[in-house]
Design an enzyme around this catalytic site. Structure first.
Site, PDB file in Angstrom:
ATOM      1  N   PHE A  12       0.708  -1.180   0.033  1.00 43.46           N
ATOM      2  CA  PHE A  12      -0.004  -0.095  -0.096  1.00 43.46           C
ATOM      3  C   PHE A  12       0.735   1.172   0.091  1.00 43.46           C
ATOM      4  O   PHE A  12       1.890   1.371   0.613  1.00 43.46           O
ATOM      5  CB  PHE A  12      -0.892   0.102   1.207  1.00 43.46           C
ATOM      6  CG  PHE A  12      -1.884  -0.871   1.396  1.00 43.46           C
ATOM      7  CD1 PHE A  12      -3.282  -0.559   1.018  1.00 43.46           C
ATOM      8  CD2 PHE A  12      -1.618  -2.312   1.725  1.00 43.46           C
ATOM      9  CE1 PHE A  12      -4.292  -1.647   0.858  1.00 43.46           C
ATOM     10  CE2 PHE A  12      -2.643  -3.307   1.711  1.00 43.46           C
ATOM     11  CZ  PHE A  12      -3.779  -2.985   1.605  1.00 43.46           C
ATOM     12  N   ASP A  13       0.403   2.221  -0.612  1.00 41.81           N
ATOM     13  CA  ASP A  13       0.871   3.550  -0.560  1.00 41.81           C
ATOM     14  C   ASP A  13       0.141   3.971   0.703  1.00 41.81           C
ATOM     15  O   ASP A  13      -1.033   3.553   1.255  1.00 41.81           O
ATOM     16  CB  ASP A  13       0.415   4.541  -1.459  1.00 41.81           C
ATOM     17  CG  ASP A  13       0.975   5.972  -1.254  1.00 41.81           C
ATOM     18  OD1 ASP A  13       1.994   6.268  -0.864  1.00 41.81           O
ATOM     19  OD2 ASP A  13       0.057   6.802  -1.300  1.00 41.81           O
ATOM     20  N   CYS A  14       0.674   4.812   1.729  1.00 43.16           N
ATOM     21  CA  CYS A  14      -0.143   5.064   2.936  1.00 43.16           C
ATOM     22  C   CYS A  14      -0.782   6.447   2.795  1.00 43.16           C
ATOM     23  O   CYS A  14      -2.022   6.362   3.032  1.00 43.16           O
ATOM     24  CB  CYS A  14       1.207   5.335   3.991  1.00 43.16           C
ATOM     25  SG  CYS A  14       0.340   5.461   5.610  1.00 43.16           S
TER      26      CYS A  14
END
Length: 224
Positions: A12-14
């Site tokens: 995931f990108d955060c």
């Protein structure tokens, strides 16, 4: 080197995907430039990309400060001394999107390993991680790879570290520019979380969702 044969990973990108960074930034900026937040943010998003791409490499804490200084200068907004650090100081407490808990818990229950590939510093994401509903199995930051997405460094480091087969890896992100484009270049399956209902410049996402509510069954379908 870690062997992850047979394990399914969702990376995931955060910020923007799990963390509501727009709300967090607006709240932070309202404390220093009340009434000028929208004007400042319109400039900030583009200027940050420029600062991240400059050499030598800056820590994300310094990227935030420099991008805010330049944005204020370009829009004629006056910043008090030290105010440029407000984003880094508040980032660890920016809010989690309400759909994150259900999505991550569903993936964990289905046996997925979870990781974050993020354009931040290690200390900043450590603060954020305390607010996330699950513990991630791995986190790779810009500080670790000395580059900012859309550089391929995060993805290459993760692939090398875990020795993953492509069919066992899906990347999930909101930013088309920072995440979907580079993931597509490496042949990684990618789920675009299009929270703002943007129009993609080209159709590079494997799947497009408007939020994370159906993420777990979507990834189950992608990877079986």
């Amino acid at each position: 080197m870690q062997q992850s044969a047979g394990q399914r990973w969702a990376t995931f990108d955060c910020y923007g995907t799990l963390i509501d960074w727009e709300t967090g930034m607006r709240r932070a900026l309202e404390t220093i430039v009340p009434g000028n937040t929208s004007q400042l943010l319109a400039q900030y998003y583009e200027i940050e990309k420029q600062v991240e791409g400059e050499q030598p490499f800056r820590s994300y804490r310094n990227v935030l400060a420099e991008a805010l200084r330049r944005s204020a200068r370009s829009t004629g907004v006056m910043l008090a001394s030290g105010a440029e650090h407000v984003l880094a100081n508040t980032l660890p407490d920016w809010p989690v999107f309400p759909d994150v808990g259900r999505a991550l818990s569903g993936l964990r229950a289905a046996g997925w390993k979870l990781a974050i590939l993020s354009n931040v510093d290690r200390d900043l994401i450590a603060g954020t991680a305390r607010h996330l509903p699950v513990v991630f199995d791995d986190i790779i930051t810009a500080e670790d790879v000395r580059a900012y997405k859309p550089s391929l460094n995060h993805f290459r480091r993760f692939r090398e570290k875990h020795q993953l087969a492509d069919e066992n890896w899906v990347h999930v992100a909101r930013s088309y520019y920072h995440d979907i484009v580079p993931a597509s270049q490496l042949g990684i399956r990618r789920v675009w979380i299009n929270r703002s209902r943007e129009t993609a410049p080209e159709q590079l996402a494997t799947v497009e969702l408007s939020n994370l509510l159906t993420l777990a069954p979507t990834l189950q379908q992608l990877c079986g």
